[in-house]
Design a protein around this motif. Structure first.
Motif, PDB file in Angstrom:
ATOM      1  N   UNK A 144      32.047  58.238  37.617  1.00 65.75           N
ATOM      2  CA  UNK A 144      32.961  59.714  38.082  1.00 65.75           C
ATOM      3  C   UNK A 144      33.977  59.681  39.092  1.00 65.75           C
ATOM      4  N   UNK A 145      34.684  58.233  39.570  1.00 69.26           N
ATOM      5  CA  UNK A 145      35.940  58.346  40.143  1.00 69.26           C
ATOM      6  C   UNK A 145      36.655  57.746  39.218  1.00 69.26           C
ATOM      7  N   UNK A 146      37.196  58.018  38.597  1.00 69.44           N
ATOM      8  CA  UNK A 146      38.155  57.556  38.270  1.00 69.44           C
ATOM      9  C   UNK A 146      39.069  58.693  36.973  1.00 69.44           C
ATOM     10  N   UNK A 170      41.907  48.114  32.221  1.00 72.06           N
ATOM     11  CA  UNK A 170      40.291  46.794  31.861  1.00 72.06           C
ATOM     12  C   UNK A 170      40.397  47.009  33.463  1.00 72.06           C
ATOM     13  N   UNK A 171      40.765  45.757  33.316  1.00 71.60           N
ATOM     14  CA  UNK A 171      41.211  45.192  34.158  1.00 71.60           C
ATOM     15  C   UNK A 171      40.947  45.514  35.524  1.00 71.60           C
ATOM     16  N   UNK A 172      41.087  47.247  36.089  1.00 74.11           N
ATOM     17  CA  UNK A 172      40.265  47.385  37.463  1.00 74.11           C
ATOM     18  C   UNK A 172      39.162  47.374  37.415  1.00 74.11           C
ATOM     19  N   UNK A 173      38.446  47.751  35.927  1.00 67.09           N
ATOM     20  CA  UNK A 173      37.196  47.126  36.044  1.00 67.09           C
ATOM     21  C   UNK A 173      36.696  46.797  35.942  1.00 67.09           C
ATOM     22  N   UNK A 186      48.285  53.298  38.480  1.00 68.16           N
ATOM     23  CA  UNK A 186      48.254  54.109  39.764  1.00 68.16           C
ATOM     24  C   UNK A 186      46.297  53.313  40.045  1.00 68.16           C
ATOM     25  N   UNK A 187      45.283  53.604  38.790  1.00 70.40           N
ATOM     26  CA  UNK A 187      44.206  53.361  39.254  1.00 70.40           C
ATOM     27  C   UNK A 187      43.753  51.722  39.562  1.00 70.40           C
ATOM     28  N   UNK A 188      44.329  51.095  38.823  1.00 74.33           N
ATOM     29  CA  UNK A 188      44.073  49.454  39.430  1.00 74.33           C
ATOM     30  C   UNK A 188      45.014  48.833  40.395  1.00 74.33           C
ATOM     31  N   UNK A 227      42.418  58.360  42.095  1.00 74.59           N
ATOM     32  CA  UNK A 227      41.716  58.762  41.041  1.00 74.59           C
ATOM     33  C   UNK A 227      42.586  59.332  40.547  1.00 74.59           C
ATOM     34  N   UNK A 228      42.549  59.980  39.138  1.00 72.48           N
ATOM     35  CA  UNK A 228      43.685  59.870  38.231  1.00 72.48           C
ATOM     36  C   UNK A 228      43.635  61.389  37.466  1.00 72.48           C
TER      37      UNK A 228
END
Length: 670
Positions: free
Chosen positions: A163-165, A139-142, A538-540, A545-546
């Motif tokens: 399409x980058x997550x 949520x915080x990454x977005x 990792x995403x944040x 990409x995961x």
């Protein structure tokens, strides 16, 4: 004899005088027979006119004297209008002050506790971000991506066509992850010009802590409205904070959807409680109605599970209406609010079909259709009771039928796992971590202790005659909460102050090193695979990409999580390689904490659940026997022998993490 005759004569004369006086009285003339000729004599008319004149003068004087006399009388009783007005104003002022102060102090308490726990202000940005774990990190990454976008419109478009997550998957993140809180927070941050004043992370968590303060204030107000005294609100807040581990998950999951949504639900409950009260003035009723409408819709937009809670609330209102405990007109106005919120939510949530097949819509539609049968059901007759039973049966039948038909004709995904996940999330299968119900249990307990009406009902039931029930109820409704409050203050306030004064240590250098290595060494187009919780971090922290995310409202993501978790099972290297390459993963991360997990209860660890699901454990007479020709993959891959080294190459490791590159060219040389 002579004396007696004189006495008798005086009595007769007195009686005659009184008779003559009564005969000459104007009242007697008015009530007497009319004069000869059908008219009144001049003397009678003059007497009546004189009486009316005197009466008019007396009435005028009494009207002039009435307010003063009432004021004097009320002053004697201590209830003059000014005194009553001042008393009501003082009660309202101090109650509102206590409610607002409680909310503000709770928000400050959460902020202080968070700072002491993580040393947040002294950390670097990367160290702050790793404090967000699991779905909170996503949520915080977005939120970060929205702030980095060149414009708000462009940021929203990138989230709705993301399409980058997740590898091999384009998702509408706003709809699928209910990112409306992040949209609002980013707009407020940029529109308020806070870029030069406060860092984005502080602005974000500050909003969440502020909402928790509103949560506490709403609980305070609800208890106050129910009991009539703001002492109940103070007691509710005290019990809420004392049972904080069961009332909120704010300690370790700040961006969770319920932390954004439940404060609005508490405001809705407070406004609904006031709206359903009898003898409410027009302006207060309109205010409560508007607040119910706004908070119901906002709550529905903030959390994907909100309509389930509103369904429970609708059932409660239906029961109150059926037993004549609430005004039917007001209850049906609330039903209209539900329908409007569902319709507007369906449109603004990208035509979310889950709202159309929700039990809330079916129930409210059934109640509105059955409204015509609710007449004459509250008179207490046998026929009315029979109609009431038929009405309840009809509502339930129509609800089930409508829900079945909607699921047949409305395209939707049947996610049966959502109900199980909701059961776990709401704490319905545990005896403790019930953050939805516990706050209202605290509120109802405070209401029961502080309400004079409940005390009077208890004393009347006990047939107490030694002391007047009303007087004793008023005394106990003040004394009991005061005693409880002082005892709670004495026992728990030192603990809270000690908790705030202690400097806890959050130190995770291994995760920091891993994120630093990924940002410096991994290719930009790399895809990482591992546990869903680590993938969120990792995403944040890196933006890479995961292959999976810690989300459970999507069938494909849920299946991915189950498949990738096989790295901790007893599967062959070839099986794991096929799974990872099917999701285009380039790197695999093994977590030592999961691989070597030693739980207090065997059978509940991740590896135990995988063994049971894969049929690698046989249970006979209470004993468990392992059955697999392969060792546990997360252990075997660390040995660096064939065939594991043929598929995977270790490129980084520390005490907690082992990173392997997934080979594109397989060499079967040992």
């Amino acid at each position: 004899m002579r004396e007696r005759s004189r006495t008798r004569g005086r009595r007769e004369a007195g009686a005659g005088g009184r008779s003559a006086g009564r005969a000459a009285s104007p009242w007697r003339e008015r009530r007497g027979a009319p004069a000869a000729g059908g008219g009144r004599s001049p003397a009678m008319e003059g007497g009546a006119a004189d009486l009316r004149q005197r009466k008019k003068q007396n009435d005028t004087e009494s009207d002039k004297m009435a307010p003063d006399e009432r004021n004097k009388e009320n002053s004697k009783l201590g209830r003059s209008p000014k005194y009553v007005l001042i008393q009501r104003f003082a009660k309202l002022f101090f109650g509102c002050l206590a409610a607002v102060t409680s909310g503000m102090m709770y928000a400050v308490y959460l902020s202080t506790y968070h700072e002491r726990k993580f040393w947040f202000s002294t950390r670097q940005e990367l160290e702050r971000e790793i404090t967000f774990q699991g779905d909170s990190a996503i949520y915080y990454s977005f939120y970060k991506e929205l702030l980095k976008a060149p414009s708000f419109e462009r940021g929203v478009y990138e989230l709705t066509h993301n399409n980058k997550t997740v590898s091999l998957k384009t998702i509408n993140a706003v709809q699928q992850m209910t990112l409306y809180p992040e949209l609002i927070a980013s707009v407020l941050y940029q529109a308020s010009g806070s870029e030069e004043v406060i860092e984005p992370v502080y602005f974000y968590i500050g909003i969440v802590f502020g909402l928790q303060g509103i949560y506490v204030t709403a609980l305070f107000v609800t208890s106050w409205v129910m009991s009539g005294t703001w002492l109940a609100g103070m007691l509710t807040v005290a019990w809420f904070i004392i049972n904080r581990t069961d009332t909120t998950r704010i300690d370790y999951s700040i961006p969770s959807r319920e932390n954004w949504a439940l404060p609005y639900f508490a405001c809705q409950v407070a406004a609904l409680t006031g709206y359903l009260k009898k003898n409410l003035n027009c302006s207060a009723e309109k205010f409560c109605y508007l607040l119910v409408s706004a908070s119901t819709y906002t709550f529905m937009m903030m959390w994907e599970y909100s309509h389930y809670l509103l369904f429970i609330q609708a059932v409660s209102l239906f029961l109150l209406d059926s037993f004549a405990l609430a005004q039917t007109e007001k209850v049906h106005e609330v039903y209209k609010i539900y329908l409007f919120s569902l319709f507007l939510g369906y449109l603004l949530q990208f035509e979310n079909s889950a709202l159309l097949v929700s039990p809330l819509l079916s129930l409210v539609a059934a109640l509105m259709l059955s409204k015509c049968l609710q007449m004459n059901m509250k008179k207490g007759t046998f026929m009315s009771r029979l109609l009431k039973i038929m009405y309840v049966y009809l509502v339930l039948t129509i609800t089930v039928t409508l829900n079945f038909l909607l699921k047949m004709f409305v395209p939707h995904k049947e996610n049966e796992h959502l109900l199980k996940f909701l059961e776990v999330k709401l704490g319905l299968n545990t005896t403790k971590m019930k953050y939805l119900w516990t706050p209202y249990v605290c509120m109802l307990a405070a209401f029961g202790v502080c309400s004079p009406e409940l005390w009077m009902t208890l004393f009347k039931w006990l047939r107490l005659k030694a002391v007047h029930p009303i007087l004793l109820a008023l005394i106990l409704s003040m004394a009991v909460p005061t005693i409880i409050g002082f005892s709670l203050w004495k026992e728990f306030f030192p603990r809270i102050m000690t908790e705030l004064s202690e400097l806890q240590e959050f130190y995770d250098p291994d995760t920091v090193e891993l994120m630093t290595w990924i940002k410096r060494q991994a290719p930009v187009a790399a895809v990482f695979a591992g546990s869903p919780q680590l993938m969120g971090v990792i995403k944040l922290c890196t933006g890479w990409m995961v292959s999976s995310l810690p989300l459970y409202n999507d069938d494909d993501l849920l299946k991915r999580n189950e498949n990738i978790y096989q790295i901790y099972s007893k599967r062959s290297a070839e099986d794991i390689y096929k799974i990872l390459t099917s999701y285009k993963a380039n790197f695999l991360i093994i977590e030592d904490s999961i691989c070597n997990e030693v739980g207090p209860v065997r059978g509940c660890r991740v590896k135990d659940l995988l063994d049971i699901a894969n049929g690698h454990v046989v249970c006979e007479e209470g004993d468990s026997f392992a059955y697999s020709k392969y060792g546990r993959f997360c252990h075997e891959i660390k040995m660096n022998y064939s065939p594991y080294v043929n598929y995977f190459t270790r490129v980084y490791w520390n005490r907690s993490y082992f990173v392997y590159r997934i080979n594109t060219v397989i060499s079967f040389q040992s």
